[in-house]
Design a protein around this motif. Structure first.
Motif, PDB file in Angstrom:
ATOM      1  N   ASP A 109      34.543  -4.244  -8.973  1.00  0.00           N
ATOM      2  CA  ASP A 109      35.428  -2.819  -8.918  1.00  0.00           C
ATOM      3  C   ASP A 109      35.802  -2.393  -8.486  1.00  0.00           C
ATOM      4  O   ASP A 109      36.685  -1.311  -8.220  1.00  0.00           O
ATOM      5  CB  ASP A 109      34.433  -2.174 -10.475  1.00  0.00           C
ATOM      6  CG  ASP A 109      34.810  -3.260 -11.806  1.00  0.00           C
ATOM      7  OD1 ASP A 109      35.109  -4.286 -11.320  1.00  0.00           O
ATOM      8  OD2 ASP A 109      33.636  -2.930 -12.664  1.00  0.00           O
ATOM      9  N   THR A 209      29.726   0.821 -12.128  1.00  0.00           N
ATOM     10  CA  THR A 209      30.915   0.366 -12.701  1.00  0.00           C
ATOM     11  C   THR A 209      31.042   0.234 -14.328  1.00  0.00           C
ATOM     12  O   THR A 209      29.621   0.652 -15.017  1.00  0.00           O
ATOM     13  CB  THR A 209      30.626  -0.992 -12.122  1.00  0.00           C
ATOM     14  OG1 THR A 209      30.188  -1.854 -13.322  1.00  0.00           O
ATOM     15  CG2 THR A 209      31.131  -1.117 -10.816  1.00  0.00           C
ATOM     16  N   GLU A 211      31.891  -0.765 -18.018  1.00  0.00           N
ATOM     17  CA  GLU A 211      31.388  -2.495 -18.203  1.00  0.00           C
ATOM     18  C   GLU A 211      32.583  -2.390 -18.939  1.00  0.00           C
ATOM     19  O   GLU A 211      33.711  -3.821 -18.883  1.00  0.00           O
ATOM     20  CB  GLU A 211      31.119  -2.283 -19.854  1.00  0.00           C
ATOM     21  CG  GLU A 211      30.537  -3.782 -20.216  1.00  0.00           C
ATOM     22  CD  GLU A 211      29.921  -3.778 -20.895  1.00  0.00           C
ATOM     23  OE1 GLU A 211      30.537  -4.317 -22.190  1.00  0.00           O
ATOM     24  OE2 GLU A 211      29.083  -3.033 -21.472  1.00  0.00           O
ATOM     25  N   ASP A 214      34.788  -3.544 -15.908  1.00  0.00           N
ATOM     26  CA  ASP A 214      34.314  -5.097 -14.821  1.00  0.00           C
ATOM     27  C   ASP A 214      35.847  -5.622 -14.842  1.00  0.00           C
ATOM     28  O   ASP A 214      36.101  -7.115 -15.666  1.00  0.00           O
ATOM     29  CB  ASP A 214      33.455  -5.252 -15.930  1.00  0.00           C
ATOM     30  CG  ASP A 214      32.668  -6.269 -15.033  1.00  0.00           C
ATOM     31  OD1 ASP A 214      32.711  -6.243 -13.539  1.00  0.00           O
ATOM     32  OD2 ASP A 214      31.370  -6.967 -15.524  1.00  0.00           O
TER      33      ASP A 214
END
Length: 857
Positions: A109, A209, A211, A214
């Protein structure tokens, strides 16, 4: 010696002479000279630790390379950042970091905006010398939102330090040793924290990151727009990232803080970072609806607008203008709030206009203006960070104004600020407050009057203590610390300004501020500084107030003076105060109010008296609702008009400190939705009063002409990284000149049938009427619940997580019980705005304190 010589230091970096303030770090001095030293662990908001070793430089007379992010400048210092020795050291650091890196940049990401990618490209080596197999580690969740991939981690500790130093939470720590070292929550489990996601923001690589984001987009896929958060009144700037080729598929994929922008300077709370989902919701209204044969059915804009104008004109003709009312919003822009008042007053001829849907008893505009005039001129957020003493009364900052709370947390941790808290239930500020006065619910006016009386030596501690339900010695210690401090900020929350007796509470707060201001601490040389900060509950509460969505004032707290508005609004403006929201609902329930126009509000859920709202909405002859969703209020409307969200329009918001800031369009409105100001203009035109606005900016220019409070405002002036346009009403006559008294309503008397006092309010994860439509937020606030003290739970035989039934004289609710450690016996807390358990079913607008009983299911 001049101040400049004392306060600045001159040094040489790569042959460039630069002067910087004493105490500046070498890495920051180099940046000022246009020289970028690579860093991972260094961050302007965090204390330096020199963990990553990426910023090594050579400093003359120091025998070895040294980290520039921990070294302060010195007079005559000579620094070299670009030698072969320094380059080799940086390449070596990168070689170690990449030795076990997964090299999954195409799927990360952070790809395209990663410091490790950038530094490797600029400072690394083509190939590493480590031949051993990589120790790779799989993606691991840190529920409920964050995921971590430790093969990408550079061990900079930014996430841990931000959580400690800025958030004051301490939810993350390093665990394990050597190559297995990683940041983790307790027992490497889920994160028990505020879920703000700032650890993701400060991570320089893709180790942490979200979710929700993602594998959603690459940098080139995104369109970025700086705008403002739609939730609380702190007014945080955010970057809205949008993906999509055309309006039909465009959607928000992420919102982020922006370094150096806005009052928040990159910080976002959980609502700002993850609450954007309501814009993307498939339940958004996409076309107008009209009621035919008892059902809401799709209609064209012309059909809907013609019906609105025709019915409003008919009702005005038959019953008079006072038979029409309008409930506005503290979430719309300033321009839209202004036009809503102009429509109601200048076109329809009624002063029945209000924005307050969450208060039982509305305050007078003059009471509010008096307190706003006592606000700090440099801005409330700056003062909260730098004041010696902050006194919180009726404010749950964690749930209501997170960025304001972070200013206080940093000040207490770094500058030894002291905090006094007066609140009836245990909340997060108890952890950092030096004193906590746990007074009885509903006694805020008496407490403020009593403190003023104690400071002025005109009241007895025993009498005041008995009135507010605390121990006399606790009250005396609280008052003494308040009196002895040379620099005080009195911060007032919703339980004061929207409490059981807001005018009395506001008057008492003005009395206390004046009394403190004239009583200088012993030994102090200058006058004592006392500022009052009135917290704004929603993103544009302050704008709704300033621009006249109150029944007893025109914009700018002008009272009923119409002369300045008549040339633009019309000569026949009403001059008598109109009805407040509770009064309009009562009039509608009795058949006196025939038409109600609701703009961006949801009184069916928000107003603290479900029975009164039910009667009002059933009794009103014609109901217009203008909103983003088919809310419980909209479901009962005759016409529903689809509005654009904050991300789909232009305008301005005014945050709680009076700072006016730009709202910018990041995407086109969904379906046929329109900006609220465009809808209002169309309605006015069909009522025979066409307005000539071509943009929200033209409405803003009219505001600057007619409202002295906003004189000089321009969109261009608001395009600075941080807007400096602060508004504050002129000081009013000092109401605190009245005698200081300590009397008032005491603690609510116990009731045998309904033994528990019920408090309601918002929580961090479930705020107002927007978060229910954001799936990301509903993951965090999955169900309605009631907080109960351990002692009461034991008496009732209720375990944490069990279902219970709350019963009041008005109604009943079934929901989960949360046993709250440290909770006050006899007091329950119920978050409002849960659609499946609306708190207002239990509440009575006529009751100063609501009472319930608890039954096991």
């Amino acid at each position: 010696m001049s101040d400049a010589t004392v306060d600045t230091v001159t040094l040489t970096i790569d042959g460039i002479e630069v002067s910087v303030p004493k105490g500046t770090l070498v890495v920051d001095a180099a940046r000022k000279a246009g020289i970028e030293i690579p860093v991972f662990c260094s961050h302007p908001k965090l204390e330096p630790i020199g963990a990553c070793r990426m910023c090594l430089v050579r400093v003359e007379k120091i025998p070895k390379l040294i980290t520039s992010c921990t070294l302060q400048v010195a007079e005559g210092m000579v620094v070299t950042t670009n030698s072969a020795e320094v380059a080799a050291a940086r390449a070596g650091v990168l070689e170690f970091l990449l030795s076990n890196h997964s090299l999954d940049c195409p799927f990360c990401d952070k790809g395209g905006e990663c410091d490790l990618q950038d530094h490797t490209f600029r400072h690394g080596v083509p190939e590493g010398r480590f031949e051993e197999p990589k120790i790779l580690r799989q993606k691991k969740p840190m529920p409920p939102i964050i995921e971590k991939v430790m093969s990408r981690c550079v061990h900079c500790a930014r996430c841990i330090r931000y959580c400690d130093e800025v958030m004051g939470v301490g939810a993350l720590r390093f665990i394990n040793r050597g190559v297995c070292t990683e940041p983790a929550a307790f027992m490497d489990g889920g994160l028990a924290c505020e879920q703000c996601g700032n650890c993701i923001e400060v991570c320089p690589v893709g180790a942490l990151t979200a979710e929700f984001y993602d594998l959603k987009a690459r940098p080139l896929d995104r369109k970025q727009t700086n705008s403002l958060c739609q939730y609380c009144g702190d007014g945080c700037t955010m970057t809205i990232e949008v993906k999509g080729r055309h309006s039909g598929e465009t959607h928000i994929i992420r919102t982020r803080g922006h370094d150096g922008q806005g009052v928040n300077d990159e910080f976002l709370c959980v609502r700002g970072r993850f609450g954007y989902g309501m814009v993307n919701s498939p339940e958004r209204l996409k076309q107008p609806l009209v009621r035919r044969d008892g059902e809401l059915v799709p209609a064209t804009w012309d059909e809907a607008l013609d019906l609105v104008a025709t019915r409003l004109a008919e009702i005005r003709e038959r019953h008079g203008a006072d038979a029409i009312g309008g409930i506005g919003s503290e979430k719309c822009t300033n321009e839209e709030a202004y036009l809503f008042g102009k429509l109601l007053r200048g076109v329809l001829g009624t002063n029945n206009v209000d924005y307050r849907t969450e208060a039982k008893r509305p305050f007078q505009a003059a009471s509010l203006a008096r307190l706003l005039a006592l606000a700090p001129p440099e801005g409330a957020l700056w003062r909260l960070r730098h004041a010696r003493l902050v006194v919180l009364v009726g404010a749950d900052l964690t749930s209501e104004n997170p960025w304001s709370e972070k200013q206080i947390i940093q000040a207490t941790a770094k500058d030894h600020q002291r905090v006094l808290l007066a609140y009836p239930r245990r909340i997060r500020p108890v952890e950092y407050a030096s004193r906590w006065l746990r007074h009885a619910p509903g006694t805020e006016p008496a407490l403020l009057r009593g403190l003023a009386g104690l400071v002025a030596n005109e009241a007895q501690a025993e009498q005041v203590a008995a009135t507010v339900g605390v121990a006399p010695d606790e009250l005396q210690a609280f008052a003494k610390e308040l009196q002895d401090a040379p620099d005080v900020v009195l911060l007032l929350g919703p339980r004061v300004c929207a409490g059981t007796d807001p005018d009395a509470a506001m008057l008492a707060a003005a009395q206390l501020a004046q009394t403190l201001g004239v009583r200088r601490p012993a030994g102090a040389d200058g006058p004592k500084r006392v500022d009052v900060v009135v917290l704004a509950r929603h993103n544009n509460t302050r704008g709704a107030q300033d621009l006249g969505l109150l029944p007893d004032t025109y914009p700018g707290y002008a009272g009923m003076k119409t002369a300045g508005f008549a040339p633009e609004w019309g000569e026949a403006l009403p001059t008598r105060p109109g009805k407040s929201t509770p009064e309009m609902l009562a009039a509608a329930a009795h058949g006196e109010l025939k038409a109600l126009y609701v703009l961006g509000a949801n009184p069916a859920v928000a107003f603290p008296d479900g029975e009164r709202v039910r009667q009002a909405l059933a009794g009103v002859e014609f109901l217009v609702v203008q909103d983003l969703f088919l809310t419980p209020t909209a479901q009962q409307a005759d016409v529903v008009l689809p509005a654009a969200s904050f991300a789909e329009k232009e305008g301005t918001f005014t945050n709680g400190e009076g700072r006016v800031q730009r709202v910018r369009r990041a995407m086109e409105p969904v379906g046929e939705a329109r900006a609220d100001w465009e809808i209002l203009q169309a309605v006015a035109g069909r009522l025979g009063r066409p307005w000539p606005y071509l943009s929200a900016g033209e409405v803003a220019r009219e505001i600057t002409r007619l409202v002295p409070l906003y004189a000089g405002l321009s969109y261009q002036a608001l395009d600075l990284p941080v807007s400096n346009f602060l508004v504050r009403p002129a000081p009013l006559a000092a109401a605190a000149a009245e005698p200081v008294v300590s009397g008032g309503a005491g603690p609510a008397a116990p009731s045998g049938e309904y033994p528990f006092v019920l408090l309601t309010g918002q929580t961090l994860f479930h705020s107002g009427t927007l978060s229910p439509w954001a799936p990301e937020m509903r993951r965090l606030a999955q169900h309605a619940y009631v907080e109960i003290a351990p002692e009461d739970a034991a008496t009732l035989g209720v375990a944490d997580g069990e279902r219970v039934r709350l019963v009041s004289p008005r109604g009943a609710l079934s929901l989960f019980a949360h046993v709250q450690p440290g909770g006050a016996p006899g007091i329950l807390f119920l978050p409002h705005h849960f659609a499946e358990a609306p708190a207002n079913v239990l509440l009575d607008a006529a009751a100063a304190v609501d009472r319930v009983r608890v039954e096991k299911e």
